[in-house]
Design a protein around this motif. Structure first.
Motif, PDB file in Angstrom:
ATOM      1  N   LYS A 169     -51.474  29.919   4.679  1.00  0.00           N
ATOM      2  CA  LYS A 169     -51.910  31.141   3.972  1.00  0.00           C
ATOM      3  C   LYS A 169     -53.397  31.393   4.204  1.00  0.00           C
ATOM      4  CE  LYS A 169     -48.707  30.721   0.188  1.00  0.00           C
ATOM      5  NZ  LYS A 169     -48.743  29.978  -1.075  1.00  0.00           N
ATOM      6  N   ILE A 170     -54.158  30.309   4.202  1.00  0.00           N
ATOM      7  CA  ILE A 170     -55.602  30.435   4.401  1.00  0.00           C
ATOM      8  C   ILE A 170     -55.896  31.038   5.771  1.00  0.00           C
ATOM      9  CG2 ILE A 170     -57.735  29.105   4.679  1.00  0.00           C
ATOM     10  CD1 ILE A 170     -56.636  27.100   2.698  1.00  0.00           C
ATOM     11  N   LEU A 171     -55.134  30.622   6.754  1.00  0.00           N
ATOM     12  CA  LEU A 171     -55.387  31.064   8.122  1.00  0.00           C
ATOM     13  C   LEU A 171     -54.849  32.468   8.371  1.00  0.00           C
ATOM     14  CD1 LEU A 171     -54.587  27.753   9.998  1.00  0.00           C
ATOM     15  CD2 LEU A 171     -56.829  28.783   9.626  1.00  0.00           C
ATOM     16  N   ASN A 172     -53.663  32.769   7.829  1.00  0.00           N
ATOM     17  CA  ASN A 172     -53.047  34.064   8.087  1.00  0.00           C
ATOM     18  C   ASN A 172     -53.888  35.222   7.581  1.00  0.00           C
ATOM     19  OD1 ASN A 172     -50.981  32.777   9.281  1.00  0.00           O
ATOM     20  ND2 ASN A 172     -49.591  32.854   7.515  1.00  0.00           N
ATOM     21  N   LYS A 173     -54.609  34.997   6.490  1.00  0.00           N
ATOM     22  CA  LYS A 173     -55.407  36.060   5.890  1.00  0.00           C
ATOM     23  C   LYS A 173     -56.685  36.338   6.671  1.00  0.00           C
ATOM     24  CE  LYS A 173     -54.139  35.605   1.033  1.00  0.00           C
ATOM     25  NZ  LYS A 173     -54.539  34.757  -0.069  1.00  0.00           N
ATOM     26  N   ASN A 174     -57.040  35.405   7.546  1.00  0.00           N
ATOM     27  CA  ASN A 174     -58.347  35.504   8.202  1.00  0.00           C
ATOM     28  C   ASN A 174     -58.201  36.002   9.645  1.00  0.00           C
ATOM     29  OD1 ASN A 174     -60.868  34.920   9.438  1.00  0.00           O
ATOM     30  ND2 ASN A 174     -61.309  33.534   7.719  1.00  0.00           N
ATOM     31  N   THR A 175     -58.625  37.249   9.889  1.00  0.00           N
ATOM     32  CA  THR A 175     -58.415  37.845  11.219  1.00  0.00           C
ATOM     33  C   THR A 175     -59.503  37.440  12.215  1.00  0.00           C
ATOM     34  OG1 THR A 175     -59.571  39.791  10.410  1.00  0.00           O
ATOM     35  CG2 THR A 175     -57.154  39.874  10.411  1.00  0.00           C
ATOM     36  N   TYR A 176     -60.560  36.786  11.724  1.00  0.00           N
ATOM     37  CA  TYR A 176     -61.637  36.375  12.646  1.00  0.00           C
ATOM     38  C   TYR A 176     -61.334  35.053  13.325  1.00  0.00           C
ATOM     39  CZ  TYR A 176     -63.877  39.859   9.784  1.00  0.00           C
ATOM     40  OH  TYR A 176     -64.158  40.999   9.132  1.00  0.00           O
ATOM     41  N   ILE A 177     -60.308  34.367  12.814  1.00  0.00           N
ATOM     42  CA  ILE A 177     -60.023  33.042  13.347  1.00  0.00           C
ATOM     43  C   ILE A 177     -58.793  33.045  14.232  1.00  0.00           C
ATOM     44  CG2 ILE A 177     -59.228  30.729  12.661  1.00  0.00           C
ATOM     45  CD1 ILE A 177     -61.243  30.688  10.558  1.00  0.00           C
ATOM     46  N   LYS A 178     -58.978  32.475  15.415  1.00  0.00           N
ATOM     47  CA  LYS A 178     -57.848  32.298  16.320  1.00  0.00           C
ATOM     48  C   LYS A 178     -57.607  30.795  16.444  1.00  0.00           C
ATOM     49  CE  LYS A 178     -57.202  32.924  21.059  1.00  0.00           C
ATOM     50  NZ  LYS A 178     -57.748  33.529  22.286  1.00  0.00           N
ATOM     51  N   THR A 179     -56.371  30.367  16.173  1.00  0.00           N
ATOM     52  CA  THR A 179     -56.072  28.944  16.333  1.00  0.00           C
ATOM     53  C   THR A 179     -55.713  28.666  17.788  1.00  0.00           C
ATOM     54  OG1 THR A 179     -53.803  29.391  15.667  1.00  0.00           O
ATOM     55  CG2 THR A 179     -55.290  28.570  13.972  1.00  0.00           C
ATOM     56  N   ALA A 180     -56.073  27.502  18.257  1.00  0.00           N
ATOM     57  CA  ALA A 180     -55.856  27.198  19.673  1.00  0.00           C
ATOM     58  C   ALA A 180     -55.661  25.698  19.885  1.00  0.00           C
ATOM     59  CB  ALA A 180     -57.057  27.672  20.495  1.00  0.00           C
ATOM     60  N   SER A 181     -55.259  25.338  21.080  1.00  0.00           N
ATOM     61  CA  SER A 181     -55.204  23.915  21.431  1.00  0.00           C
ATOM     62  C   SER A 181     -56.596  23.507  21.937  1.00  0.00           C
ATOM     63  CB  SER A 181     -54.121  23.661  22.469  1.00  0.00           C
ATOM     64  OG  SER A 181     -54.403  24.406  23.617  1.00  0.00           O
ATOM     65  N   PRO A 182     -56.961  22.254  21.992  1.00  0.00           N
ATOM     66  CA  PRO A 182     -56.145  21.090  21.612  1.00  0.00           C
ATOM     67  C   PRO A 182     -55.959  20.970  20.092  1.00  0.00           C
ATOM     68  CG  PRO A 182     -58.353  20.394  22.202  1.00  0.00           C
ATOM     69  CD  PRO A 182     -58.277  21.855  22.512  1.00  0.00           C
ATOM     70  N   GLU A 183     -54.768  20.476  19.730  1.00  0.00           N
ATOM     71  CA  GLU A 183     -54.462  20.325  18.309  1.00  0.00           C
ATOM     72  C   GLU A 183     -54.733  18.914  17.806  1.00  0.00           C
ATOM     73  OE1 GLU A 183     -50.780  21.958  16.941  1.00  0.00           O
ATOM     74  OE2 GLU A 183     -50.870  23.585  18.401  1.00  0.00           O
TER      75      GLU A 183
END
Ligand code: ZN
Lengths: 234, 333
Positions: A169-183
């Motif tokens: 939920k924390i991540l979905n709300k934030n449009t400035y953050i892109k999740t990426a690898s490496p994980e």
């Protein structure tokens, strides 16, 4: 020149052998603990790569942050090998290695590593040509703390590391953050950053190497509250 | 097993980082790096603190051991290490360090049970000791009476159902502010005290060889809570009396076990075996009953790596193993 790289800071045991380029690597989930798995993986990998133990000339070790016991197993194994073979041991910070692996991004880089008890090691980096530089001091944050960091400004950020462990939920709300690898931290990342440190002579003596725990140990015993006033005669 | 083989041993099951080198019957080095100073301020061993200290110091102690013995790593024929029981976070440090050294120099690795290490410790100074024997193993982590009918065949005759003997010392010492570890602190304070001044119980259990110390601890703290200076009990008197109660309790069951089994050799080990009063009583009991007494010196009673070396050597000798017999699958399992 062969090198051995080890990461055992998280849920995976990761070992790699390089000779400038990758010779072989193995990354396995350490479900039942790290105790016997790490040496077993190292043994299998050297046999498979057909290299003799004394051909290893440097070891790169992930010093954390991460899970304490697994980190200590990794360090004990690395120290044992280096002490016996008389070769240098290069400590590599896991947060830095994650950021270094993502350095081709143009975004600011956020790294997170799960250190258990719903807390995360966190650090922010700026990409520069050929690498990254730390933009903050590594710190331990809970979910609220992470949320604050993520919302600090409107800059675009790339988030690498154990972000799947963070409440989505924390991540979905934030449009400035892109999740990426490496994980997660791998031995290959440890190698790539470690190699740079070694080349530049940018490393410390083996007996100065400390694991990057980032938390003081839990101390539940304390003499003071258990000591009573006793009316001895003397 | 040729007697001149050199064994390098590791022991990190609690709060001592220990490395030793044994060559045949000669103990070349026996380094015990105690963390007492670190744990003192907490009044007990804090597992996470102990693990961190092991990880920081093991390699230095390894180098120091080789230096003191004037040996090269290539001189080592066999590596021995404790694999339990103990504090898991501490054990894995010595165990993995030992394993990686064995792998690096390609020599066999033998794992040794910590308690078997204590049982074998007297062999360092008494090569003639032979089973059957009964050993009293007492420390902050364990309190056991073990019958060794032959090497490899161990019967646990009695154990504690609550605190270990060392804990019984530690807890009261903490209560009185005497210091840590409790055993040596109480022994020291009670040196000139009257052991019969305070009447404390010698708790019994249903199983005749088992121990229980919680009743004694409760009786002692109750006594102290109600103590009036008019009673004229000094710190020294109390310490001597409390020590006497623990030592008596330990002796009662041990004597019974020795008499019931008819075994002629007795021995002991563990940190509490460094207690002078307990050693005195065991020696006297042995003398009066014509028993052979094999008590390791205090330095070999507390946790150490020399006992791990001798246990590994003894394992090879009694099972008629050659180094090559343990080489395969020893490091990687
Ligand atoms: Zn012990």
């Amino acid at each position: 020149m062969f090198s051995l790289s080890i990461s055992s800071s998280g849920s995976y045991i990761s070992v790699a052998i390089h000779e400038e380029v990758l010779v072989s690597s193995s990354t396995v989930l350490s479900k039942n603990g790290t105790t016997n798995l790490l040496m077993q993986t190292i043994d299998e990998l050297t046999k498979k790569s057909d290299i003799k133990r004394d051909q290893i000339q440097v070891v790169y070790i992930d010093i954390g942050p991460g899970f304490y016991t697994s980190l200590r197993i990794g360090l004990a194994v690395a120290q044992g090998i280096c002490a016996s073979l008389g070769i240098p041991l290069i400590p590599v910070n896991g947060l830095d290695s994650l950021a270094f692996a993502a350095h081709t991004s143009h975004r600011k880089i956020f790294t997170v590593i799960d250190i258990k008890r719903d807390e995360f090691a966190f650090c922010s980096y700026k990409p520069v040509p050929g690498g990254v530089i730390r933009d903050s001091n590594p710190e331990v944050l809970n979910l609220d703390g992470l949320k604050d960091r993520f919302n600090e400004d409107n800059q675009k950020k790339l988030l690498v590391g154990n972000w799947r462990k963070i409440n989505q939920k924390i991540l979905n709300k934030n449009t400035y953050i892109k999740t990426a690898s490496p994980e997660f931290v791998t031995s290959d990342q440890i190698y790539h950053l470690g190699k740079e440190l070694f080349k530049n002579g940018n490393f410390i003596n083996f007996n100065e190497i400390e694991l990057f725990y980032m938390r003081e140990p839990d101390v539940s015993l304390s003499t003071k509250n258990l000591t009573k006033e006793v009316n001895f005669y003397d | 097993m040729p007697s001149d083989k050199i064994i390098l041993g590791f022991e990190t099951s609690c709060d001592e980082t220990a490395v030793a080198i044994l060559k045949g019957n000669d103990l070349l080095v026996n380094i015990i790096s105690s963390q007492v100073d670190i744990h003192e301020k907490f009044g007990g061993v804090v597992p996470e603190v102990a693990s961190r200290a092991h990880a920081e110091s093991i390699r230095n102690i390894f180098h120091a051991a080789l230096n003191r013995a004037n040996l090269q790593i290539s001189d080592i024929d066999l590596i021995a290490t404790t694999d339990g029981p103990g504090l898991v976070g501490s054990l894995v440090v010595g165990y993995n360090f030992a394993k990686s050294v064995a792998w690096s120099i390609d020599v066999p690795l033998l794992t040794v049970d910590h308690m078997v290490g204590h049982l074998a410790a007297p062999l360092i100074e008494n090569t003639e000791m032979k089973p059957p024997f009964i050993s009293l193993l007492v420390s902050g982590g364990h309190t056991q009476i073990v019958l060794v009918e032959k090497w490899g065949q161990y019967t646990l005759l009695g154990t504690t159902i609550d605190d270990a003997a060392g804990e019984a010392f530690d807890k009261l010492s903490r209560f009185c502010g005497f210091g840590f570890p409790g055993g040596p602190a109480i022994q020291n304070i009670g040196k000139d005290g009257d052991p019969n001044k305070v009447d404390l119980p010698r708790p019994k259990t249903k199983h005749e060889y088992n121990y229980s110390f919680s009743g004694l601890k409760t009786a002692a703290t109750n006594f102290l809570n109600n103590l009036d200076s008019k009673d004229k009990v000094t710190r020294s008197d109390f310490a001597a009396s409390y020590q006497e109660a623990i030592v008596d309790s330990l002796m009662n069951n041990f004597i019974k076990a020795v008499k019931d089994t008819g075994v002629k050799n007795i021995s002991g080990g563990g940190g509490v075996m460094a207690n002078q009063r307990l050693r005195e009583k065991i020696n006297t009991f042995g003398k009066e009953n014509n028993l052979n007494v094999y008590l390791p010196t205090p330095k070999l009673s507390t946790d150490n790596a020399a006992m791990i070396c001798i246990a590994a050597q003894n394992n090879l000798i009694t099972n008629e193993l050659q180094l090559d017999d343990v080489r395969l699958s020893s490091v990687i399992k």
